[in-house]
Design an enzyme around this catalytic site. Structure first.
Site, PDB file in Angstrom:
ATOM      1  N   CYS A  78     -16.714  16.301 -12.437  1.00  0.00           N
ATOM      2  CA  CYS A  78     -15.467  17.067 -12.555  1.00  0.00           C
ATOM      3  C   CYS A  78     -14.329  16.226 -11.982  1.00  0.00           C
ATOM      4  CB  CYS A  78     -15.558  18.377 -11.780  1.00  0.00           C
ATOM      5  SG  CYS A  78     -14.003  19.299 -11.844  1.00  0.00           S
TER       6      CYS A  78
ATOM      7  N   TYR B 270     -19.948  29.547  -9.785  1.00  0.00           N
ATOM      8  CA  TYR B 270     -20.306  29.320  -8.376  1.00  0.00           C
ATOM      9  C   TYR B 270     -19.196  29.577  -7.389  1.00  0.00           C
ATOM     10  CZ  TYR B 270     -20.990  26.609  -4.118  1.00  0.00           C
ATOM     11  OH  TYR B 270     -21.054  26.233  -2.804  1.00  0.00           O
TER      12      TYR B 270
ATOM     13  N   CYS C  34     -17.895  19.824 -17.253  1.00  0.00           N
ATOM     14  CA  CYS C  34     -19.078  19.398 -16.492  1.00  0.00           C
ATOM     15  C   CYS C  34     -20.358  19.631 -17.288  1.00  0.00           C
ATOM     16  CB  CYS C  34     -19.128  20.062 -15.124  1.00  0.00           C
ATOM     17  SG  CYS C  34     -18.985  21.860 -15.150  1.00  0.00           S
TER      18      CYS C  34
ATOM     19  N   CYS D 140     -12.514  25.482 -19.532  1.00  0.00           N
ATOM     20  CA  CYS D 140     -12.935  24.087 -19.365  1.00  0.00           C
ATOM     21  C   CYS D 140     -14.396  24.121 -18.956  1.00  0.00           C
ATOM     22  CB  CYS D 140     -12.098  23.389 -18.291  1.00  0.00           C
ATOM     23  SG  CYS D 140     -12.736  21.737 -17.922  1.00  0.00           S
TER      24      CYS D 140
ATOM     25  N   GLY E 167     -12.809  26.601   1.110  1.00  0.00           N
ATOM     26  CA  GLY E 167     -12.642  25.376   1.866  1.00  0.00           C
ATOM     27  C   GLY E 167     -12.734  25.649   3.340  1.00  0.00           C
TER      28      GLY E 167
ATOM     29  N   ASN F 287      -4.015  23.304  -4.888  1.00  0.00           N
ATOM     30  CA  ASN F 287      -5.440  23.370  -5.229  1.00  0.00           C
ATOM     31  C   ASN F 287      -5.625  22.673  -6.572  1.00  0.00           C
ATOM     32  OD1 ASN F 287      -7.583  25.995  -6.534  1.00  0.00           O
ATOM     33  ND2 ASN F 287      -8.174  24.086  -5.586  1.00  0.00           N
ATOM     34  N   GLY F 288      -6.592  21.752  -6.632  1.00  0.00           N
ATOM     35  CA  GLY F 288      -6.841  21.023  -7.879  1.00  0.00           C
ATOM     36  C   GLY F 288      -6.838  19.526  -7.621  1.00  0.00           C
TER      37      GLY F 288
ATOM     38  N   CYS G 237     -10.162  24.334  -3.064  1.00  0.00           N
ATOM     39  CA  CYS G 237      -9.254  24.666  -1.971  1.00  0.00           C
ATOM     40  C   CYS G 237      -8.785  26.081  -2.254  1.00  0.00           C
ATOM     41  CB  CYS G 237      -8.003  23.789  -1.955  1.00  0.00           C
ATOM     42  SG  CYS G 237      -8.282  22.122  -1.313  1.00  0.00           S
TER      43      CYS G 237
ATOM     44  N   CYS H  53     -11.174  26.801 -15.575  1.00  0.00           N
ATOM     45  CA  CYS H  53     -12.453  26.243 -15.111  1.00  0.00           C
ATOM     46  C   CYS H  53     -13.528  27.333 -15.094  1.00  0.00           C
ATOM     47  CB  CYS H  53     -12.264  25.690 -13.708  1.00  0.00           C
ATOM     48  SG  CYS H  53     -13.811  25.277 -12.900  1.00  0.00           S
TER      49      CYS H  53
HETATM   50  P1  AMP Z   1     -27.818  20.692  -5.540  1.00  0.00           P
HETATM   51  O1  AMP Z   1     -28.597  21.044  -4.336  1.00  0.00           O
HETATM   52  O2  AMP Z   1     -27.077  19.368  -5.369  1.00  0.00           O
HETATM   53  O3  AMP Z   1     -28.595  20.723  -6.824  1.00  0.00           O
HETATM   54  O4  AMP Z   1     -26.632  21.752  -5.671  1.00  0.00           O
HETATM   55  C1  AMP Z   1     -26.867  23.003  -6.239  1.00  0.00           C
HETATM   56  C2  AMP Z   1     -26.695  24.079  -5.228  1.00  0.00           C
HETATM   57  O5  AMP Z   1     -25.429  23.963  -4.572  1.00  0.00           O
HETATM   58  C3  AMP Z   1     -26.707  25.430  -5.882  1.00  0.00           C
HETATM   59  O6  AMP Z   1     -27.464  26.277  -5.065  1.00  0.00           O
HETATM   60  C4  AMP Z   1     -25.252  25.883  -5.939  1.00  0.00           C
HETATM   61  O7  AMP Z   1     -25.109  27.231  -5.575  1.00  0.00           O
HETATM   62  C5  AMP Z   1     -24.538  24.989  -4.952  1.00  0.00           C
HETATM   63  N1  AMP Z   1     -23.382  24.312  -5.549  1.00  0.00           N
HETATM   64  C6  AMP Z   1     -23.071  24.137  -6.838  1.00  0.00           C
HETATM   65  N2  AMP Z   1     -21.929  23.447  -6.993  1.00  0.00           N
HETATM   66  C7  AMP Z   1     -21.495  23.156  -5.755  1.00  0.00           C
HETATM   67  C8  AMP Z   1     -20.358  22.471  -5.234  1.00  0.00           C
HETATM   68  N3  AMP Z   1     -19.437  21.937  -6.031  1.00  0.00           N
HETATM   69  N4  AMP Z   1     -20.253  22.362  -3.894  1.00  0.00           N
HETATM   70  C9  AMP Z   1     -21.164  22.891  -3.072  1.00  0.00           C
HETATM   71  N5  AMP Z   1     -22.261  23.564  -3.505  1.00  0.00           N
HETATM   72  C10 AMP Z   1     -22.422  23.697  -4.824  1.00  0.00           C
END
Ligand code: AMP
Length: 449
Positions: free
Chosen positions: A383, A243, A437, A434, A28, A102-103, A2, A237
């Site tokens: 997470c 990302y 994950c 942290c 978000g 947020n959290g 968020c 985090c």
């Molecule tokens: P996946 O397709 O499930 O393996 O997710 C990995 C892809 O989603 C990567 O390209 C990341 O950039 C992106 N990603 C990683 N973590 C998240 C997240 N928590 N929410 C949305 N996208 C994510």
């Protein structure tokens, strides 16, 4: 996940909150809201959708108070419903309060059940309401004491902005898991934000991060800082840099762009490959791919086109729709990848959907080989602190070896940066991040609570 924002000014803050929230939109996209204080009362507008969908000239002009807070939501705890939108509002001892969080709290179910048994009726299904309720319960004219009592009960990750009729308050959990930055403008506006971008676009300067366990109160008397007694060694985090945050974010002294770029450099040494081009999965993969390419002298090329108009609200959590979302979001550039051996750089693998889908389509577009390089270690744990990482059952790396993953994803080779390499990319020696994950070391044990 968020974004939160708070501004204390001597001029109306509605437009600044609008533009500031727009620059936190990546944190978000499901819903958003603004509360301001005007003439000794709080006014709020919130709704489902992105900032530009919810706020128009007319409803924004009603929010013409000089102190305000805002929120953009990506649901991790509590569904994506209108009743769960933030900021929340409540009343205590004749005063109005509004809160944006947020959290994720890990013990909110226990607290919620206890409060329900005492007769409390909640209006939302989110953990943030437990925070607001406890503050309202303990508020007796001294807001800092009420927050400290609340902090002694809630466990987990929280960065919060709280608005009273005449005060703006920001506080952060005692590990500082989620970010919270403070800025100041030349005119004396004080700004709290999840990232520095809103502060900078308002023409203000970043002053510092809010510290773990710190409570900052801004009112007519100035800026006053207090600390919750039980403050711990920080555990910020690391996934924010991997990302989540924007490239221009500098949070707790680590800049996301530099981190991502260094991850690419380190990964190129840990896992080299013999290829013609380095291609990024946009956006967070771009700095890493540049780092990987510069370190190896292999050309960097844009091999994927990203559609920036596909909001997350549109993506429903079924596997079929996730696959469609990847196709909609990213399309290979045939003219770049055809006949080439590609090193494809992405920031993470969660379920494996993105990489499997992309590699298949990059091959269909004519690539000879696709070697996948990931700038974070395998995600093997859920997470509990606010990043949308699913349970172990759905995490491809929790259930497969790297070779099995390579085969499932369809890459010619697959490698991840090491945990040590990722730590080195922060340029910070002591372990104040942290990484649960990746390594399972949860600062607040989610099982025992
Ligand atoms: P996946 O397709 O499930 O393996 O997710 C990995 C892809 O989603 C990567 O390209 C990341 O950039 C992106 N990603 C990683 N973590 C998240 C997240 N928590 N929410 C949305 N996208 C994510």
């Amino acid at each position: 996940m968020c974004g939160i924002l708070g501004i204390y000014s001597n001029k109306p803050v509605n437009k600044k909150l609008f533009f500031g929230l727009s620059s936190l939109q990546h944190r978000g996209q499901e819903s958003c809201g603004i509360t301001v204080s005007k003439d000794d009362s709080l006014k709020r507008v919130k709704g489902m959708g992105m900032v530009s969908e919810v706020f128009k000239e007319d409803n924004l002009s009603c929010l013409d108070g000089n102190i305000g807070i805002g929120h953009v939501r990506y649901s991790t705890d509590g569904g994506s419903y209108d009743y769960n939108t933030q900021p929340l509002m409540g009343f205590s001892k004749g005063e109005e309060l509004s809160l944006a969080h947020n959290g994720d709290l890990i013990n909110h179910q226990i607290l919620r059940t206890r409060l329900e048994e005492e007769g409390m009726m909640f209006q939302t299904s989110i953990d943030s309401e437990v925070i607001l309720f406890l503050i309202a319960r303990y508020y007796n004219g001294d807001i800092v004491e009420a927050i400290k009592k609340t902090m002694s009960l809630i466990k987990g990750a929280y960065s919060v902005v709280l608005l009273l009729e005449d005060k703006l308050i920001a506080f952060r959990d005692n590990y500082g898991i989620r970010p919270l930055v403070m800025g100041e403008s030349d005119e004396g506006d004080i700004i709290f934000s999840s990232e520095n971008a809103p502060i900078e676009i308002m023409g203000a300067k970043v002053k510092r991060d809010i510290l773990p366990g710190e409570i900052v109160v801004v009112d007519e008397s100035g800026i006053n800082s207090y600390f919750y007694e039980n403050t711990q060694k920080p555990k910020h985090c690391i996934f924010e840099y991997v990302y989540f945050s924007r490239d221009d974010a500098t949070l707790d002294k680590v800049n996301s762009y530099n981190f991502r770029r260094r991850c690419g450099e380190i990964l190129s040494r840990e896992a080299p490959c013999d290829v013609d081009l380095v291609v990024a999965v946009p956006d967070s993969g771009i700095p890493s791919a540049i780092g990987y390419a510069q370190e190896t002298n292999i050309p960097f090329a844009e091999g994927l086109v990203k559609n920036r108009y596909v909001g997350r609200t549109f993506i429903k959590p079924t596997q079929e729709e996730r696959e469609m979302a990847v196709k909609l979001k990213l399309n290979p550039l045939r003219h770049v990848v055809e006949g080439k051996r590609i090193a494809l750089i992405d920031d993470s693998i969660v379920r494996g959907t993105t990489s499997r889908n992309l590699i298949k389509r990059i091959r269909e577009a004519g690539a000879k080989e696709v070697h996948l390089r990931i700038t974070s270690p395998p995600v093997i744990n859920q997470c509990y602190y606010g990043i949308d990482t699913p349970s172990r059952m759905n995490l491809i790396a929790a259930n497969h070896t790297i070779e099995e993953m390579r085969e499932l994803i369809g890459a010619d080779s697959l490698a991840f940066i090491s945990i040590d390499g990722m730590q080195r990319a922060t340029l910070i020696r002591d372990d104040r991040f942290c990484k649960a994950c990746f390594d399972g070391n949860y600062p607040v044990d989610p099982i025992r609570i």
